[in-house]
Design an enzyme around this catalytic site. Structure first.
Site, PDB file in Angstrom:
ATOM      1  N   ARG A 165      31.494 -13.521  32.970  1.00 42.00           N
ATOM      2  CA  ARG A 165      30.958 -14.878  32.841  1.00 42.00           C
ATOM      3  C   ARG A 165      30.626 -15.458  34.217  1.00 42.00           C
ATOM      4  NH1 ARG A 165      34.336 -14.316  28.419  1.00 42.00           N
ATOM      5  NH2 ARG A 165      33.090 -14.378  26.493  1.00 42.00           N
ATOM      6  N   ASP A 327      37.027  -7.503  20.122  1.00 43.53           N
ATOM      7  CA  ASP A 327      37.312  -8.861  19.645  1.00 43.53           C
ATOM      8  C   ASP A 327      36.032  -9.591  19.264  1.00 43.53           C
ATOM      9  OD1 ASP A 327      36.650  -8.828  22.453  1.00 43.53           O
ATOM     10  OD2 ASP A 327      37.092 -10.969  22.473  1.00 43.53           O
ATOM     11  N   GLU A 328      36.178 -10.552  18.387  1.00 36.62           N
ATOM     12  CA  GLU A 328      35.135 -11.516  18.051  1.00 36.62           C
ATOM     13  C   GLU A 328      33.795 -10.848  17.720  1.00 36.62           C
ATOM     14  OE1 GLU A 328      36.681 -15.404  20.549  1.00 36.62           O
ATOM     15  OE2 GLU A 328      35.278 -14.045  21.537  1.00 36.62           O
ATOM     16  N   TYR A 419      46.904 -17.812  28.032  1.00 40.54           N
ATOM     17  CA  TYR A 419      45.500 -17.941  28.429  1.00 40.54           C
ATOM     18  C   TYR A 419      45.416 -18.986  29.544  1.00 40.54           C
ATOM     19  CZ  TYR A 419      43.061 -14.911  25.162  1.00 40.54           C
ATOM     20  OH  TYR A 419      42.564 -13.801  24.504  1.00 40.54           O
ATOM     21  N   GLU A 471      34.448 -18.863  31.819  1.00 41.48           N
ATOM     22  CA  GLU A 471      33.277 -19.666  31.452  1.00 41.48           C
ATOM     23  C   GLU A 471      33.128 -20.901  32.333  1.00 41.48           C
ATOM     24  OE1 GLU A 471      34.550 -18.010  27.328  1.00 41.48           O
ATOM     25  OE2 GLU A 471      35.464 -18.478  29.253  1.00 41.48           O
TER      26      GLU A 471
END
EC number: 3.2.1.52
Length: 757
Positions: A165, A327-328, A419, A471
Site C-alpha cells: 500500500r 484472505d478477503e 493490528y 493504507e
C-alpha cells in the site's frame, strides 16, 4: 519465576523493619522480561577501558553487536578483543548454557560480566539484554549485579509490514529490522503484493513491477502541483535489494517470510497481465482501500505463472515459509464467470470455496518441491487445507482454534488485539488510522494460547505476530508511531512466561525503554504518554478541568501558562479555573516528562468550539481517521469520519444565548471498495443540486437547519457555513450530516462552533 535470591529477600525484609537498613537493590527495567532473573548487590562499572572478550566467531558477532549499541546509547568507546582479561565482559558459546537454541545465561558481578549460550542466536539475545542492563544518570555507566537464565516462550515472534500500500525504502526496512532485533523478535513478515502495488522484482514477468509497481493516488495526491499532470506513486525492490535485506535480517537472527497474495488482492498483478484475471480486461492498479473484487483466474496458464513467481521468491528467501495470503477473496467474479464455472467442473470442484482450496493445495505441493512450507490467513481453512499448511489466525481466535484442532500449526495474529494500524488512543494528535482503539494495555493483555485447546493442540501454537497495514501511513514516521511502543508489549507476550506478565510492572519499566528509543532515534508514539485536558464551562465564569493519561502515569499541571515540571502540582481530581485561563499538563515518570506538555486555552470562545475529534459519530458503524487528499506532499488535514454513516454529534451542546452554528468542512475522495459490505453504506438523498448540510436536534429529532451546499469548496479546500438557530436554548444534542451520495467525494466536518447572539 525466581526473581529474587534469598540474600536480597533478607535485605528487603530488613529494610521494611529497620529504618537504618540498606534498601534492597531495584530490578532492572528489561523488556521483554526474562524467564528467570536474580538480582544481587553491587554494580559493575563499565568504561572505555573495559575489555570485551569474544571466544570464537559467533561470540565475536554478538560482542560486536553489544559494543555498537553500548557505544551509541551510552557514549562509550568499547572494543572487541580476543584474549582473556580481568574485569571484562565475556561472550562465549557454551553447549551447557541453555537447552533452547535461543536461550542464554548472563551473569553480572562487580568484577565483570559473562554471556553464554549454546547457539549464536541465544548469544545475540544475551547481548541485547546486557545492553539493556547498562545504566547511566550522567555519571559512570554501570550494570547491576544480576543472574539471568532466559529463553523465549514462543518460537514465532513476528511483525508484518505492508509495503504494497505504501512503499518503504530499503534503509527504512533495515531500521525496522534493527528495532525488531532489540525486542527479541525473530520473524519479519513482508507483505509484498496487493491490489495497490506489486513490490518485488520477478525476472520472468517484468511488467509486474513495470506496470503493477505504480498507481495514481486519488484526488489531489495524484496530481503534480507544478504541472497539473497525473503523478504516479511507484516503488519496488530489486532482487539484489531483497538479497541484501535478507542477509541483513539474518545477521540479526530474523527470518523473513514473504507474502504473495492469492487468489484475491490481485489487482496490481492483473493490471500488469490482464490474462491472469477473470474479466480479461486491464484494470488500473487500485488507488482505493478496502476489499477489492479482482481475483486470479483458474486457468492452467495462471497456475504456471504463480508457480514461476514462487520459484523466484523461494530462491530469494531461504526461510522455511512462504505466505500465500488467501484472505478477503470475494468470489463474485468466479461466481459470475461461465469460464471459471466450466473450469471448476473440469477439476471436479463443487464450489468457489473448494476452488480456492484447490489453488492453495496445488501451490502448496509446488512449494514442497522447493522445500518450503505454506502459511496463509485463516480463510485458507475454508474448503479444506493440506495437512502441512500453517494458519495465521487474523479474524479472531476461532480460526486458530479450528486449525489447531485439525492439527495445523498456528500463528496467532487477531485483528482484535494485534493490528497496529488501529488507533492507540483517542488523542487528536493520532495520525490517520483504522477504527476502534488498540491501546498498549489491550495489546499487552492478549493471551495467544486459547483455553479451548487441550494440551496436545496447544503445542500447535507456534507463536504470535502483530500486523501493520499501511493504507494510511504515507511516511515512515507514521509506521514508527504505529509500532512503537506497542511492539514492546508484543515482545513481552512473545518472549516472557505467561505467569510473569503484569501490566503495572511493564508500565514501570517502559520509561527506560523510551530512553533507549530516544538514543536510537526511534520515533515512537507520544500520544500514549500525553496528558489529555477536558474542560466544561457550563455557562459560568469558571471551567471544570479534568486531566487524564491513557496509561495512568501521574500528571502534573500548571494554570498560569508555564511549562509543568516534576515539582508542579500533582493532579488528583477535577479542579476549577477562572475564565480565561491557560492549562498545561504532562505525564511524568521518575521525574521526567514522558511527552511534550499538552496545552489548552480556556475562554468562552474556545469552549464553544468542538473539533471532529471531540464530536462523536452518530452510529459509529465504521469510523476511520482519514486525511485530506492534498497537498500532494507534506502535512494534510485529518478528519474523523464514519464512512458507513457520515454523521457527527455534539452531545449536550449549551445553546443558551446561541444565535447560530458555524460548521467548517472539507471534502475528500471516497476511495473505498466495500464488496459485500456495500449495503451498510448509508446516506440521505439530496434535495438540491449539490446536497445540503442538515442539523437536527439529536439524530432522530427535529430539523433545526438545512443549508444548500455549493458545487465546490473554497480555494483552501474547505467550506464554512453558518446555520441560524432562532429560539434555541438549553442543552441539546446536535446532529450534523450532509445529504447526497458520498461517492465520488464526501464532505467531512473539521470543526463546529456555537456563535453567540
Amino acid at each position: 519465576m525466581n526473581r529474587w535470591p534469598f540474600r536480597s529477600a533478607v535485605l528487603l525484609l530488613l529494610a521494611l523493619v529497620s529504618p537504618l537498613a540498606c534498601a534492597a537493590p531495584s530490578e532492572p527495567a528489561l523488556i521483554p522480561l526474562p524467564a528467570q532473573m536474580q538480582r544481587d548487590e553491587g554494580r559493575f562499572v563499565v568504561s572505555d577501558a573495559t575489555p570485551v572478550v569474544a571466544e570464537g566467531e559467533a561470540a565475536r558477532q554478538a560482542a560486536k553487536y553489544f559494543v555498537e549499541h553500548a557505544n551509541t546509547t551510552q557514549k562509550l568507546a568499547l572494543r572487541v578483543s580476543a584474549g582473556p582479561a580481568k574485569r571484562a565482559i565475556v561472550f562465549a558459546i557454551d553447549p551447557k548454557a541453555s537447552t533452547n537454541s535461543e536461550g542464554y545465561a548472563l551473569q553480572v558481578r562487580a568484577d565483570g560480566a559473562t554471556v553464554k549460550a549454546s547457539d549464536p542466536r541465544g548469544l545475540f539475545y544475551g547481548a541485547v539484554t546486557l545492553w539493556q542492563l547498562l545504566e547511566s544518570d550522567g555519571g559512570a555507566v554501570q550494570a547491576p549485579a544480576v543472574r539471568i537464565d532466559d529463553a523465549p516462550r514462543f518460537a514465532w515472534r513476528g511483525l508484518m509490514l505492508d509495503t504494497a500500500r505504501h512503499f518503504r525504502s530499503v534503509d527504512e526496512v533495515k531500521r525496522l529490522l534493527d528495532a525488531l532485533a532489540l525486542h527479541k523478535l525473530n520473524t519479519f513478515h513482508w507483505h509484498l503484493t496487493d491490489d495497490q502495488g506489486w513490490r518485488i522484482e520477478i525476472k520472468k514477468y517484468p511488467k509486474l513491477t513495470g506496470i503493477g509497481g505504480c498507481r495514481f493516488p486519488a484526488g489531489d495526491g495524484g496530481v503534480d502541483p507544478n504541472t497539473g499532470e497525473p503523478r504516479p506513486y511507484c516503488g519496488f525492490y530489486t532482487q539484489d535489494q531483497i538479497r541484501d535485506v535478507v542477509r541483513y535480517a539474518a545477521e540479526r537472527h530474523i527470518t523473513i517470510v514473504p507474502e504473495i497474495d492469492v487468489p484475491g488482492h490481485a489487482q496490481a498483478a492483473i493490471a500488469a497481465y490482464p490474462e491472469l484475471g477473470v474479466l480479461g480486461t486491464r484494470p488500473p492498479v487500485s488507488n482505493e482501500w478496502g476489499v477489492n473484487t479482482y481475483l486470479f483466474n483458474v486457468e492452467e496458464s495462471t497456475f504456471r505463472f504463480l508457480e514461476d513467481v514462487l520459484d523466484e521468491v523461494s530462491d530469494l528467501f531461504p526461510g522455511t515459509y512462504i505466505h500465500l495470503g488467501g484472505d478477503e477473496a470475494v468470489k463474485d467474479q468466479w461466481v459470475s464467470s461461465a469460464r471459471v464455472q466450466e473450469r471448476m467442473r473440469e477439476l471436479g470442484v463443487k464450489n468457489e470455496a473448494q476452488m480456492q482450496s484447490y489453488m492453495i493445495a496445488r501451490l502448496e505441493k509446488h512449494l514442497e518441491i522447493k522445500r518450503k512450507r505454506l502459511i496463509g490467513w485463516d480463510e485458507i481453512l475454508e474448503g479444506g487445507l493440506p495437512p502441512q499448511a500453517t494458519v495465521m489466525s487474523w479474524r479472531g481466535t476461532e480460526g486458530g482454534i479450528a486449525a489447531a484442532q485439525q492439527n495445523h500449526d498456528v500463528v496467532m495474529s487477531p485483528v482484535s488485539h494485534l493490528y497496529l494500524d488501529y488507533l492507540q488512543t483517542t488523542s487528536a494528535n493520532e495520525p490517520p488510522g483504522r477504527p476502534a482503539t488498540i491501546s498498549l494495555q489491550k495489546l499487552y493483555d492478549y493471551e495467544p494460547v486459547p483455553a479451548a485447546l487441550d494440551a496436545a493442540q496447544k503445542k500447535h501454537i507456534l507463536g504470535v505476530q502483530a500486523n501493520v497495514w499501511t493504507e494510511h501511513m504515507r511516511s515512515f514516521a507514521r509506521v514508527q508511531h504505529a509500532i512503537f511502543p506497542r511492539v514492546a508489549a508484543l515482545a513481552e507476550i512473545a518472549w516472557s512466561p505467561a505467569k510473569a506478565k503484569n501490566f503495572d510492572d511493564f508500565r514501570s519499566r517502559l520509561p527506560a525503554q523510551l530512553l533507549r528509543y530516544d538514543a536510537l532515534g526511534i520515533a515512537y508514539a507520544k500520544t500514549p504518554f500525553e496528558a489529555e485536558i477536558a474542560a466544561d464551562a457550563d455557562g459560568g465564569r469558571d471551567a471544570k478541568v479534568s486531566l487524564s493519561n491513557p496509561l495512568g502515569y501521574p500528571i502534573r499541571y500548571t494554570t498560569d501558562g508555564r511549562a509543568p515540571t516534576a515539582s508542579s502540582p500533582l493532579y488528583e481530581r477535577p479542579f476549577e479555573v477562572p475564565l480565561p485561563s491557560r492549562v498545561r499538563a504532562a505525564a511524568f515518570a521518575d521525574g521526567r516528562m514522558l511527552a511534550p506538555a499538552s496545552e489548552r486555552a480556556l475562554d468562552a470562545a474556545a469552549l464553544r468550539t468542538r473539533t471532529d475529534e471531540e464530536l462523536t459519530m452518530c452510529s459509529n458503524s465504521l469510523m476511520l481517521r482519514l486525511e485530506d487528499d492534498g497537498p500532494a506532499d507534506g502535512e494534510r488535514v485529518i478528519f474523523n469520519v464514519d464512512i458507513f454513516n457520515p454523521c457527527w454529534r455534539w452531545d449536550g451542546a449549551d445553546l443558551d444565548g446561541i444565535a447560530a452554528v458555524r460548521v467548517r468542512a472539507g471534502r475528500i475522495p471516497y476511495f473505498f471498495q466495500l464488496a459485500h459490505d456495500e449495503p451498510h453504506r448509508k446516506f440521505q438523498p439530496a434535495r438540491s443540486a449539490h446536497g445540503e448540510l442538515v442539523i437536527r436536534a439529536g439524530c432522530d429529532g427535529e430539523t433545526l437547519a438545512s443549508l444548500p451546499l455549493p458545487a465546490q469548496p473554497e480555494k483552501d479546500g474547505f467550506l464554512t457555513l453558518d446555520a441560524k438557530l432562532p429560539g434555541a436554548s438549553g442543552r441539546r444534542d446536535l446532529c450534523f450530516y450532509f445529504t447526497g451520495d458520498t461517492r465520488p467525494t464526501m464532505w467531512a466536518i473539521d470543526r463546529v462552533t456555537l456563535v453567540p447572539r
